[in-house]
Design a protein around this motif. Structure first.
Motif, PDB file in Angstrom:
ATOM      1  N   GLU A 127      55.786   3.456 -12.901  1.00 55.10           N
ATOM      2  CA  GLU A 127      57.146   3.128 -12.742  1.00 55.10           C
ATOM      3  C   GLU A 127      56.723   5.401 -10.710  1.00 55.10           C
ATOM      4  O   GLU A 127      57.810   4.330 -10.537  1.00 55.10           O
ATOM      5  CB  GLU A 127      57.999   4.088 -13.445  1.00 55.10           C
ATOM      6  CG  GLU A 127      58.426   3.427 -14.467  1.00 55.10           C
ATOM      7  CD  GLU A 127      58.972   3.410 -15.613  1.00 55.10           C
ATOM      8  OE1 GLU A 127      59.584   4.322 -15.769  1.00 55.10           O
ATOM      9  OE2 GLU A 127      59.294   3.070 -16.509  1.00 55.10           O
ATOM     10  N   LEU A 128      55.944   5.887 -11.530  1.00 49.67           N
ATOM     11  CA  LEU A 128      56.241   7.153 -10.393  1.00 49.67           C
ATOM     12  C   LEU A 128      55.873   6.336  -8.841  1.00 49.67           C
ATOM     13  O   LEU A 128      56.863   6.623  -7.982  1.00 49.67           O
ATOM     14  CB  LEU A 128      55.022   7.980 -10.453  1.00 49.67           C
ATOM     15  CG  LEU A 128      54.937   8.928 -10.095  1.00 49.67           C
ATOM     16  CD1 LEU A 128      55.212   9.779  -9.665  1.00 49.67           C
ATOM     17  CD2 LEU A 128      53.852   9.765 -10.348  1.00 49.67           C
ATOM     18  N   VAL A 129      54.751   5.076  -8.605  1.00 55.08           N
ATOM     19  CA  VAL A 129      54.394   4.968  -7.691  1.00 55.08           C
ATOM     20  C   VAL A 129      55.635   4.066  -7.086  1.00 55.08           C
ATOM     21  O   VAL A 129      55.461   3.544  -5.965  1.00 55.08           O
ATOM     22  CB  VAL A 129      53.282   4.008  -7.322  1.00 55.08           C
ATOM     23  CG1 VAL A 129      52.162   5.507  -7.267  1.00 55.08           C
ATOM     24  CG2 VAL A 129      53.127   2.795  -8.507  1.00 55.08           C
ATOM     25  N   ASN A 130      56.383   2.753  -7.686  1.00 60.26           N
ATOM     26  CA  ASN A 130      57.359   2.230  -7.337  1.00 60.26           C
ATOM     27  C   ASN A 130      58.232   3.549  -6.646  1.00 60.26           C
ATOM     28  O   ASN A 130      59.533   2.800  -6.193  1.00 60.26           O
ATOM     29  CB  ASN A 130      57.512   1.333  -8.644  1.00 60.26           C
ATOM     30  CG  ASN A 130      56.622   0.985  -8.875  1.00 60.26           C
ATOM     31  OD1 ASN A 130      56.540  -0.211  -7.510  1.00 60.26           O
ATOM     32  ND2 ASN A 130      55.868   0.065  -9.811  1.00 60.26           N
ATOM     33  N   SER A 131      58.350   3.968  -7.065  1.00 57.28           N
ATOM     34  CA  SER A 131      59.750   5.154  -6.706  1.00 57.28           C
ATOM     35  C   SER A 131      59.796   5.234  -5.132  1.00 57.28           C
ATOM     36  O   SER A 131      60.544   6.156  -4.561  1.00 57.28           O
ATOM     37  CB  SER A 131      60.016   6.749  -7.355  1.00 57.28           C
ATOM     38  OG  SER A 131      58.239   7.584  -7.518  1.00 57.28           O
ATOM     39  N   VAL A 132      58.410   5.698  -4.829  1.00 54.81           N
ATOM     40  CA  VAL A 132      58.214   5.552  -3.477  1.00 54.81           C
ATOM     41  C   VAL A 132      58.504   4.751  -2.657  1.00 54.81           C
ATOM     42  O   VAL A 132      57.986   3.750  -2.154  1.00 54.81           O
ATOM     43  CB  VAL A 132      56.397   6.566  -3.064  1.00 54.81           C
ATOM     44  CG1 VAL A 132      56.081   6.888  -1.904  1.00 54.81           C
ATOM     45  CG2 VAL A 132      56.232   7.473  -4.246  1.00 54.81           C
ATOM     46  N   LYS A 133      59.281   4.816  -1.746  1.00 51.36           N
ATOM     47  CA  LYS A 133      59.048   4.518  -0.463  1.00 51.36           C
ATOM     48  C   LYS A 133      59.057   4.456   0.610  1.00 51.36           C
ATOM     49  O   LYS A 133      59.370   5.537   1.747  1.00 51.36           O
ATOM     50  CB  LYS A 133      61.621   4.401  -0.129  1.00 51.36           C
ATOM     51  CG  LYS A 133      61.903   3.966  -1.239  1.00 51.36           C
ATOM     52  CD  LYS A 133      61.763   2.622  -2.205  1.00 51.36           C
ATOM     53  CE  LYS A 133      62.680   1.930  -3.212  1.00 51.36           C
ATOM     54  NZ  LYS A 133      61.622   1.990  -4.229  1.00 51.36           N
ATOM     55  N   ASP A 134      57.237   4.520   0.879  1.00 47.86           N
ATOM     56  CA  ASP A 134      56.761   4.459   2.101  1.00 47.86           C
ATOM     57  C   ASP A 134      55.922   2.926   2.342  1.00 47.86           C
ATOM     58  O   ASP A 134      55.383   2.881   1.618  1.00 47.86           O
ATOM     59  CB  ASP A 134      55.261   5.702   1.411  1.00 47.86           C
ATOM     60  CG  ASP A 134      54.703   5.892   2.475  1.00 47.86           C
ATOM     61  OD1 ASP A 134      54.743   5.713   3.942  1.00 47.86           O
ATOM     62  OD2 ASP A 134      54.325   7.194   2.863  1.00 47.86           O
ATOM     63  N   SER A 135      56.293   2.686   3.462  1.00 46.96           N
ATOM     64  CA  SER A 135      56.641   1.071   4.347  1.00 46.96           C
ATOM     65  C   SER A 135      54.712   1.113   4.341  1.00 46.96           C
ATOM     66  O   SER A 135      54.157  -0.149   4.745  1.00 46.96           O
ATOM     67  CB  SER A 135      56.884   1.419   6.432  1.00 46.96           C
ATOM     68  OG  SER A 135      57.619   1.683   6.535  1.00 46.96           O
ATOM     69  N   ASN A 136      54.039   2.113   4.479  1.00 45.29           N
ATOM     70  CA  ASN A 136      53.080   2.518   5.706  1.00 45.29           C
ATOM     71  C   ASN A 136      51.284   1.995   4.162  1.00 45.29           C
ATOM     72  O   ASN A 136      50.750   1.893   4.392  1.00 45.29           O
ATOM     73  CB  ASN A 136      52.394   3.258   5.868  1.00 45.29           C
ATOM     74  CG  ASN A 136      52.548   4.132   6.858  1.00 45.29           C
ATOM     75  OD1 ASN A 136      53.497   2.826   7.792  1.00 45.29           O
ATOM     76  ND2 ASN A 136      53.578   5.484   7.668  1.00 45.29           N
ATOM     77  N   VAL A 137      52.333   2.269   2.861  1.00 45.64           N
ATOM     78  CA  VAL A 137      51.201   2.206   1.665  1.00 45.64           C
ATOM     79  C   VAL A 137      51.832   0.765   0.942  1.00 45.64           C
ATOM     80  O   VAL A 137      52.464   0.541   0.195  1.00 45.64           O
ATOM     81  CB  VAL A 137      51.576   3.158   1.029  1.00 45.64           C
ATOM     82  CG1 VAL A 137      51.001   2.710  -0.529  1.00 45.64           C
ATOM     83  CG2 VAL A 137      51.241   4.734   1.634  1.00 45.64           C
ATOM     84  N   SER A 138      50.331   0.281   0.873  1.00 46.99           N
ATOM     85  CA  SER A 138      50.871  -1.332  -0.531  1.00 46.99           C
ATOM     86  C   SER A 138      51.340  -0.595  -2.003  1.00 46.99           C
ATOM     87  O   SER A 138      50.085  -0.531  -2.420  1.00 46.99           O
ATOM     88  CB  SER A 138      49.939  -1.642  -0.184  1.00 46.99           C
ATOM     89  OG  SER A 138      49.829  -3.134  -1.445  1.00 46.99           O
ATOM     90  N   VAL A 139      52.347  -0.500  -2.409  1.00 44.91           N
ATOM     91  CA  VAL A 139      52.278  -0.421  -3.786  1.00 44.91           C
ATOM     92  C   VAL A 139      51.766  -1.630  -5.022  1.00 44.91           C
ATOM     93  O   VAL A 139      51.193  -0.979  -5.971  1.00 44.91           O
ATOM     94  CB  VAL A 139      53.956  -0.614  -4.002  1.00 44.91           C
ATOM     95  CG1 VAL A 139      53.703   0.026  -6.053  1.00 44.91           C
ATOM     96  CG2 VAL A 139      54.241   0.724  -3.522  1.00 44.91           C
ATOM     97  N   ALA A 140      51.492  -2.458  -3.927  1.00 41.71           N
ATOM     98  CA  ALA A 140      50.704  -3.406  -5.181  1.00 41.71           C
ATOM     99  C   ALA A 140      48.817  -2.584  -5.321  1.00 41.71           C
ATOM    100  O   ALA A 140      48.141  -3.224  -5.931  1.00 41.71           O
ATOM    101  CB  ALA A 140      50.685  -5.449  -4.309  1.00 41.71           C
ATOM    102  N   SER A 141      48.278  -2.254  -3.509  1.00 44.28           N
ATOM    103  CA  SER A 141      47.150  -1.619  -4.324  1.00 44.28           C
ATOM    104  C   SER A 141      47.183  -1.121  -4.907  1.00 44.28           C
ATOM    105  O   SER A 141      45.745  -0.458  -5.356  1.00 44.28           O
ATOM    106  CB  SER A 141      46.719  -1.719  -2.690  1.00 44.28           C
ATOM    107  OG  SER A 141      47.340  -0.437  -1.668  1.00 44.28           O
TER     108      SER A 141
END
Length: 125
Positions: A102-116
């Motif tokens: 949940e924490l990482v999905n709350s971040v809107k950083d287009s440079n980061v692959s949330v899946a990874s």
């Protein structure tokens, strides 16, 4: 064995403070490792997993973003949000893994692959 002191602090308090062999951090420009005797630096951290190698174990902490100050004998992480993935009872670890996602999905950083980042979090489940 040579070690370096790692502290991870959030606005809610300290969540890690111990001597470690190495620490791998999610820097804005990519992951980087820190060993004892590292040259001094200050860096921004992005959403990801801090991997902590101790003498007999590996620990991990998910963060959303923060900053790190490194010198030869210490690594000080100031994170906005951080969740330990490897400490505590199994049931707590499972809860923490969900909370970390949940924490990482709350971040809107287009440079980061949330899946990874999620895949890395899952590797500690």
């Amino acid at each position: 064995m040579e070690t370096i002191r790692l502290s991870i602090v959030t606005p809610n308090g300290e969540i890690f403070n111990d001597d470690v062999k190495t620490v791998t951090l999610p820097g804005k420009e990519g992951e980087f490792g820190v060993l004892p005797g590292h040259s001094s630096l200050v860096s921004s951290l992005t959403v990801g997993v801090i991997v902590i190698e101790k003498a007999n174990s590996t620990e991990a902490v998910a963060i959303n973003w923060g900053h790190v100050k490194v010198n030869e004998s210490s690594v000080d992480v100031l994170a906005d949000g951080a969740i330990a993935l490897t400490q505590g009872e199994d049931s707590n670890i499972a809860k923490n893994i969900e909370a970390a996602k949940e924490l990482v999905n709350s971040v809107k950083d287009s440079n980061v692959s949330v899946a990874s980042v999620e895949a890395k979090i899952n590797s500690f489940a």
